[in-house]
Design a protein around this motif. Structure first.
Motif: not given
Length: 156
Positions: A1-30
């Motif tokens: 996924m592209k970085c929204p700041f520098c447009q670089h193509d390489d990002t790393q997933v730091l944390d993945t969580r499923i929402s309480e409703e179970g209908d979405s996934i939140r990913r923290r990236r670097r």
């Protein structure tokens, strides 16, 4: 996924969580290039079927039209907004679960009539009179008799 700041193509997933409703996934990236962090969300995207009208034209499904039709039929009737919203949700779920890419408008009309029959018999008669284009009193009487038959408990 592209970085929204520098447009670089390489990002790393730091944390993945499923929402309480179970209908979405939140990913923290670097971003590996600029080292900035950002959050992305994944959600299921379901497309409602296209509606094919009587004249053959096609239009996108519009839940506001559905709501307006139900509200018009239920005008001045003792039905809560929550019950109307639940009926709309059930109709939408039936359309989605059909798996069809196109749905004839008549199918939606039938779904609306079923929901109105559950919610309020008077609203059902109002809607049916327009939807089925009643032309005389006999058609009203038939619809009223049909509703009356449904209310009576089965005889033993």
């Amino acid at each position: 996924m592209k970085c929204p700041f520098c447009q670089h193509d390489d990002t790393q997933v730091l944390d993945t969580r499923i929402s309480e409703e179970g209908d979405s996934i939140r990913r923290r990236r670097r971003c590996v290039s600029c080292d900035k962090r950002f959050t992305t969300y994944e959600r299921i995207e379901l497309a409602m079927p296209v509606i094919v009208k009587k004249n053959g034209s096609r239009t996108d499904f519009d839940p506001k039209k559905l709501q307006a039709s139900l509200q018009l039929a239920l005008r001045k009737r003792p039905v809560s907004a929550e019950a109307v919203d639940a009926a709309i949700h059930r109709i939408e779920q039936k359309l989605l679960s059909s798996g069809e890419r196109e749905v004839v408008s008549g199918q939606i009309g039938e779904l609306v009539m079923r929901e109105l029959q559950r919610l309020d018999k008077i609203a059902y008669i109002r809607f049916a009179s327009v939807y089925k284009s009643f032309e005389d009193v006999a058609e009203f009487q038939d619809a009223i008799a049909e509703v009356g038959r449904e209310r009576k408990p089965p005889s033993k």
